[in-house]
Scaffold this motif. Structure first.
Motif, PDB file in Angstrom:
ATOM      1  N   ALA A 131       0.829  -1.216   0.000  1.00  0.00           N
ATOM      2  CA  ALA A 131       0.000   0.000   0.000  1.00  0.00           C
ATOM      3  C   ALA A 131       0.858   1.258   0.000  1.00  0.00           C
ATOM      4  O   ALA A 131       0.563   2.233  -0.701  1.00  0.00           O
ATOM      5  CB  ALA A 131      -0.936  -0.012   1.211  1.00  0.00           C
ATOM      6  N   ALA A 132       1.926   1.256   0.801  1.00  0.00           N
ATOM      7  CA  ALA A 132       2.802   2.430   0.874  1.00  0.00           C
ATOM      8  C   ALA A 132       3.453   2.709  -0.480  1.00  0.00           C
ATOM      9  O   ALA A 132       3.610   3.873  -0.880  1.00  0.00           O
ATOM     10  CB  ALA A 132       3.878   2.216   1.935  1.00  0.00           C
ATOM     11  N   ARG A 136       3.269   5.956  -2.998  1.00  0.00           N
ATOM     12  CA  ARG A 136       4.466   6.615  -3.544  1.00  0.00           C
ATOM     13  C   ARG A 136       4.339   6.808  -5.056  1.00  0.00           C
ATOM     14  O   ARG A 136       4.594   7.898  -5.584  1.00  0.00           O
ATOM     15  CB  ARG A 136       5.717   5.775  -3.243  1.00  0.00           C
ATOM     16  N   VAL A 137       3.955   5.739  -5.747  1.00  0.00           N
ATOM     17  CA  VAL A 137       3.839   5.805  -7.203  1.00  0.00           C
ATOM     18  C   VAL A 137       2.789   6.833  -7.615  1.00  0.00           C
ATOM     19  O   VAL A 137       3.008   7.628  -8.542  1.00  0.00           O
ATOM     20  CB  VAL A 137       3.499   4.418  -7.783  1.00  0.00           C
ATOM     21  N   ALA A 138       1.660   6.855  -6.920  1.00  0.00           N
ATOM     22  CA  ALA A 138       0.587   7.794  -7.256  1.00  0.00           C
ATOM     23  C   ALA A 138       1.030   9.240  -7.059  1.00  0.00           C
ATOM     24  O   ALA A 138       0.749  10.112  -7.894  1.00  0.00           O
ATOM     25  CB  ALA A 138      -0.654   7.500  -6.413  1.00  0.00           C
ATOM     26  N   ALA A 139       1.715   9.518  -5.956  1.00  0.00           N
ATOM     27  CA  ALA A 139       2.162  10.879  -5.673  1.00  0.00           C
ATOM     28  C   ALA A 139       3.210  11.334  -6.689  1.00  0.00           C
ATOM     29  O   ALA A 139       3.166  12.468  -7.189  1.00  0.00           O
ATOM     30  CB  ALA A 139       2.736  10.956  -4.256  1.00  0.00           C
ATOM     31  N   ARG A 150       1.590  15.479 -19.505  1.00  0.00           N
ATOM     32  CA  ARG A 150       0.938  14.285 -20.070  1.00  0.00           C
ATOM     33  C   ARG A 150       0.508  13.347 -18.946  1.00  0.00           C
ATOM     34  O   ARG A 150       1.048  13.402 -17.839  1.00  0.00           O
ATOM     35  CB  ARG A 150       1.881  13.541 -21.030  1.00  0.00           C
ATOM     36  N   ILE A 151      -0.470  12.490 -19.241  1.00  0.00           N
ATOM     37  CA  ILE A 151      -0.963  11.548 -18.252  1.00  0.00           C
ATOM     38  C   ILE A 151       0.105  10.491 -17.961  1.00  0.00           C
ATOM     39  O   ILE A 151       0.714   9.939 -18.881  1.00  0.00           O
ATOM     40  CB  ILE A 151      -2.253  10.850 -18.753  1.00  0.00           C
ATOM     41  N   VAL A 152       0.339  10.230 -16.694  1.00  0.00           N
ATOM     42  CA  VAL A 152       1.274   9.183 -16.280  1.00  0.00           C
ATOM     43  C   VAL A 152       0.434   8.071 -15.654  1.00  0.00           C
ATOM     44  O   VAL A 152      -0.174   8.255 -14.598  1.00  0.00           O
ATOM     45  CB  VAL A 152       2.312   9.715 -15.272  1.00  0.00           C
ATOM     46  N   GLU A 153       0.369   6.954 -16.318  1.00  0.00           N
ATOM     47  CA  GLU A 153      -0.553   5.900 -15.906  1.00  0.00           C
ATOM     48  C   GLU A 153      -0.046   5.059 -14.739  1.00  0.00           C
ATOM     49  O   GLU A 153      -0.835   4.408 -14.054  1.00  0.00           O
ATOM     50  CB  GLU A 153      -0.859   4.988 -17.099  1.00  0.00           C
ATOM     51  N   GLY A 154       1.258   5.052 -14.504  1.00  0.00           N
ATOM     52  CA  GLY A 154       1.787   4.251 -13.402  1.00  0.00           C
ATOM     53  C   GLY A 154       3.294   4.256 -13.385  1.00  0.00           C
ATOM     54  O   GLY A 154       3.944   4.987 -14.140  1.00  0.00           O
ATOM     55  N   GLY A 155       3.848   3.439 -12.500  1.00  0.00           N
ATOM     56  CA  GLY A 155       5.293   3.341 -12.380  1.00  0.00           C
ATOM     57  C   GLY A 155       5.664   1.994 -11.792  1.00  0.00           C
ATOM     58  O   GLY A 155       4.800   1.232 -11.331  1.00  0.00           O
ATOM     59  N   ASP A 174      -5.936   5.459  -5.361  1.00  0.00           N
ATOM     60  CA  ASP A 174      -4.577   5.855  -4.980  1.00  0.00           C
ATOM     61  C   ASP A 174      -4.467   7.374  -4.937  1.00  0.00           C
ATOM     62  O   ASP A 174      -3.874   7.939  -4.013  1.00  0.00           O
ATOM     63  CB  ASP A 174      -3.551   5.306  -5.982  1.00  0.00           C
ATOM     64  N   ARG A 175      -5.039   8.021  -5.939  1.00  0.00           N
ATOM     65  CA  ARG A 175      -4.995   9.487  -5.986  1.00  0.00           C
ATOM     66  C   ARG A 175      -5.814  10.086  -4.839  1.00  0.00           C
ATOM     67  O   ARG A 175      -5.418  11.094  -4.245  1.00  0.00           O
ATOM     68  CB  ARG A 175      -5.503   9.986  -7.341  1.00  0.00           C
ATOM     69  N   ARG A 176      -6.936   9.454  -4.516  1.00  0.00           N
ATOM     70  CA  ARG A 176      -7.740   9.943  -3.382  1.00  0.00           C
ATOM     71  C   ARG A 176      -6.953   9.840  -2.083  1.00  0.00           C
ATOM     72  O   ARG A 176      -7.039  10.724  -1.217  1.00  0.00           O
ATOM     73  CB  ARG A 176      -9.048   9.150  -3.280  1.00  0.00           C
ATOM     74  N   GLN A 177      -6.194   8.755  -1.929  1.00  0.00           N
ATOM     75  CA  GLN A 177      -5.415   8.591  -0.706  1.00  0.00           C
ATOM     76  C   GLN A 177      -4.292   9.621  -0.609  1.00  0.00           C
ATOM     77  O   GLN A 177      -3.954  10.069   0.483  1.00  0.00           O
ATOM     78  CB  GLN A 177      -4.861   7.164  -0.634  1.00  0.00           C
TER      79      GLN A 177
END
Length: 223
Positions: A131-132, A136-139, A150-155, A174-177
């Motif tokens: 979860a952590a 991190r990836v979302a932030a 541009r849109i970044v879909e993930g990492g 993830d973005r909501r968190q």
């Protein structure tokens, strides 16, 4: 923290895990572990031949007080990482910022195709990511989106001890968190004493009694 000051991604992760613990430790300096120093230095060489002597020399140069016993840990990590194929980094340690959200963070590796990854010193889960790490990836994706337009879909999350790279596609939750964690941090720095979460990791926490007695108040009410 002033309202113009950016929140670090590591602070977002800490407050998401437990806002009360973050409250008590918000002014404590964060220390990088020796294990992370080993994994981090190895990550610079991913996608290229992994020379144990050269990498250990770099680790020792960066961290002269490193425990010599961790040379075995480095050998273990190298053995794990040589079982997979890795893309070499175009850039390492890239600072990213979102002015809109007030977030600042560091991307560990960006490859030639523009994909980004973060390096972890933990073992991987059987499936998926922690979860952590999703937070991190979302932030970091939010920051990168603002900087690139541009849109970044993930990492990717690179669990070096297991030689595993896991891609995480950022979800709306993830973005909501990330947004919720930002609100928590800012309320704490405005003097609000946070309430304990229902699923907080309370076992063996040194703040457990103080947490249970506070109940959630403004700091001014406790002084």
């Amino acid at each position: 923290m002033s309202h113009g000051e950016h929140v670090t991604v590591s602070a977002l992760v800490r407050v998401h895990a437990c806002p009360v613990r973050y409250y008590y430790e918000r002014n404590d300096p964060l220390a990088e572990s020796d294990r992370y120093a080993v994994c981090k230095q190895l990550s610079y060489h991913l996608g290229n031949p992994l020379d144990p002597e050269a990498i250990w020399g770099e680790i020792f140069a960066v961290r002269p007080t490193v425990d010599p016993a961790l040379r075995e840990f480095l050998a273990f990590c190298i053995a794990s990482c040589t079982k997979s194929e890795w893309k070499p980094a175009r850039e390492c340690d890239v600072k990213v910022v979102s002015v809109k959200h007030g977030i600042v963070g560091m991307i560990d590796r960006i490859t030639q195709d523009g994909a980004f990854s973060i390096v972890r010193a933990a073992g991987a889960m059987p499936f998926g990511t922690y979860a952590a790490d999703r937070l991190r990836v979302a932030a970091l994706a939010l920051c990168l989106e603002e900087m690139t337009g541009r849109i970044v879909e993930g990492g990717c999350v690179e669990y070096i001890p297991d030689g595993v790279s896991r891609y995480h596609a950022v979800q709306p939750r993830d973005r909501r968190q990330v947004i919720a964690a930002l609100h928590r941090i800012r309320s704490i720095h405005d003097g609000e004493m946070p309430r304990r979460l229902l699923n907080a990791p309370c076992n063996r926490c040194k703040y457990k009694e103080r947490c249970e007695s506070s109940g959630g108040h403004r700091l001014s009410e406790l002084l």
